[in-house]
Enzyme design. Sequence first.
Site, PDB file in Angstrom:
ATOM      1  N   ASN A 109       8.131 -84.422  18.685  1.00  0.00           N
ATOM      2  CA  ASN A 109       8.784 -84.077  17.418  1.00  0.00           C
ATOM      3  C   ASN A 109      10.156 -83.485  17.695  1.00  0.00           C
ATOM      4  O   ASN A 109      10.379 -82.883  18.739  1.00  0.00           O
ATOM      5  CB  ASN A 109       7.930 -83.035  16.681  1.00  0.00           C
ATOM      6  CG  ASN A 109       8.527 -82.619  15.350  1.00  0.00           C
ATOM      7  OD1 ASN A 109       9.000 -83.454  14.585  1.00  0.00           O
ATOM      8  ND2 ASN A 109       8.515 -81.325  15.073  1.00  0.00           N
ATOM      9  N   HIS A 111      12.857 -80.737  16.059  1.00  0.00           N
ATOM     10  CA  HIS A 111      12.845 -79.633  15.089  1.00  0.00           C
ATOM     11  C   HIS A 111      14.204 -78.927  15.137  1.00  0.00           C
ATOM     12  O   HIS A 111      14.705 -78.611  16.224  1.00  0.00           O
ATOM     13  CB  HIS A 111      11.721 -78.653  15.432  1.00  0.00           C
ATOM     14  CG  HIS A 111      11.646 -77.507  14.488  1.00  0.00           C
ATOM     15  ND1 HIS A 111      11.104 -77.624  13.214  1.00  0.00           N
ATOM     16  CD2 HIS A 111      12.076 -76.234  14.591  1.00  0.00           C
ATOM     17  CE1 HIS A 111      11.195 -76.455  12.598  1.00  0.00           C
ATOM     18  NE2 HIS A 111      11.787 -75.590  13.407  1.00  0.00           N
ATOM     19  N   SER A 138      15.408 -78.725  18.972  1.00  0.00           N
ATOM     20  CA  SER A 138      14.459 -78.820  20.090  1.00  0.00           C
ATOM     21  C   SER A 138      13.610 -80.062  19.937  1.00  0.00           C
ATOM     22  O   SER A 138      13.229 -80.424  18.826  1.00  0.00           O
ATOM     23  CB  SER A 138      13.502 -77.616  20.084  1.00  0.00           C
ATOM     24  OG  SER A 138      14.208 -76.398  20.052  1.00  0.00           O
ATOM     25  N   ASP A 147       4.968 -76.613  15.043  1.00  0.00           N
ATOM     26  CA  ASP A 147       6.236 -76.409  15.748  1.00  0.00           C
ATOM     27  C   ASP A 147       6.055 -75.535  16.992  1.00  0.00           C
ATOM     28  O   ASP A 147       6.984 -74.860  17.427  1.00  0.00           O
ATOM     29  CB  ASP A 147       7.299 -75.785  14.823  1.00  0.00           C
ATOM     30  CG  ASP A 147       7.626 -76.688  13.637  1.00  0.00           C
ATOM     31  OD1 ASP A 147       7.555 -77.919  13.793  1.00  0.00           O
ATOM     32  OD2 ASP A 147       7.933 -76.153  12.557  1.00  0.00           O
TER      33      ASP A 147
HETATM   34  C1  GAR Z   1      16.281 -83.533  11.298  1.00  0.00           C
HETATM   35  O1  GAR Z   1      17.319 -82.589  11.316  1.00  0.00           O
HETATM   36  C2  GAR Z   1      15.046 -82.984  11.996  1.00  0.00           C
HETATM   37  O2  GAR Z   1      15.345 -82.086  13.019  1.00  0.00           O
HETATM   38  C3  GAR Z   1      14.340 -82.292  10.862  1.00  0.00           C
HETATM   39  O3  GAR Z   1      14.536 -83.119   9.750  1.00  0.00           O
HETATM   40  C4  GAR Z   1      15.787 -83.792   9.882  1.00  0.00           C
HETATM   41  C5  GAR Z   1      15.536 -85.254   9.605  1.00  0.00           C
HETATM   42  O4  GAR Z   1      16.732 -85.947   9.491  1.00  0.00           O
HETATM   43  N1  GAR Z   1      12.961 -82.116  11.163  1.00  0.00           N
HETATM   44  C6  GAR Z   1      12.219 -81.096  10.740  1.00  0.00           C
HETATM   45  O5  GAR Z   1      12.650 -80.220  10.018  1.00  0.00           O
HETATM   46  C7  GAR Z   1      10.766 -81.115  11.218  1.00  0.00           C
HETATM   47  N2  GAR Z   1      10.171 -79.828  11.037  1.00  0.00           N
HETATM   48  P1  GAR Z   1      16.772 -87.536   9.488  1.00  0.00           P
HETATM   49  O6  GAR Z   1      15.702 -88.013   8.489  1.00  0.00           O
HETATM   50  O7  GAR Z   1      18.148 -87.878   9.040  1.00  0.00           O
HETATM   51  O8  GAR Z   1      16.462 -87.997  10.874  1.00  0.00           O
END
Ligand code: GAR
Length: 213
Positions: A109, A111, A138, A147
């Site tokens: 994942n 995060h 991360s 997480d």
């Molecule tokens: C990313 O910034 C990722 O790190 C976050 O969601 C966004 C997705 O962007 N993930 C989380 O918050 C998971 N807990 P994207 O759909 O444009 O790739």
Amino acid sequence: MNQPPRLVVLISGAGSNLQALIEQQQAHQTFEIVGVLSNRPQVQGLTRASAANIATQVVDHTQYPTREAFDAEVAKVINTWQPDWIILAGYMRIMTPQLVQQFKGKLINIHPSLLPKYPGLRTHQKALEAGDHEHGSSVHFVTEELDGGPVIAQIKTPITAQDTEQSLVERLKTLEHRLYPQVVSWLVQGQLRLQHDNVYFNDEELSTPLIVT
Ligand code: GAR
């Protein structure tokens, strides 16, 4: 010829990290994204996958009575694609322990925080409110703890006095598009593994996360 490792990507939204992985696949062909699953219908990430001729499937969590029933369907769909690795890219559902256990060691994942700081939501806001001087993202192996799985690698950015939640969201996403392809590349080359909840990189246990610049 050997088949390249098979990746399944799980998304919930825009899919910009998925796009970064699609571009990496197109440039190097060291893996194949064989399916994209979204728990939300009609998100931009699904359009990106279709444009790259990748199979997509929506499993809409609002249509399932329980988290267990939803995750059972998610597992079924993932298994039809027979992946080597499952990549969560902006997938915003908490997984049941049953789902995690089924794929443990093959599931990573991304995060948007320097874990173990700020698990959960609104990580950029939390970093700003805490007066942090740096922020980052991360990539970690997914374990039963939200997480909380062992961190493989991080990318960092300084926080300036001008930063807002939005500026951090945007800057960090650009950095994530470097971080995630790098980690996936290590993964598909067999350089990473999870053993007893520790990360091994080139057969050595990591004591701190790798830093991607
Ligand atoms: C990313 O910034 C990722 O790190 C976050 O969601 C966004 C997705 O962007 N993930 C989380 O918050 C998971 N807990 P994207 O759909 O444009 O790739």
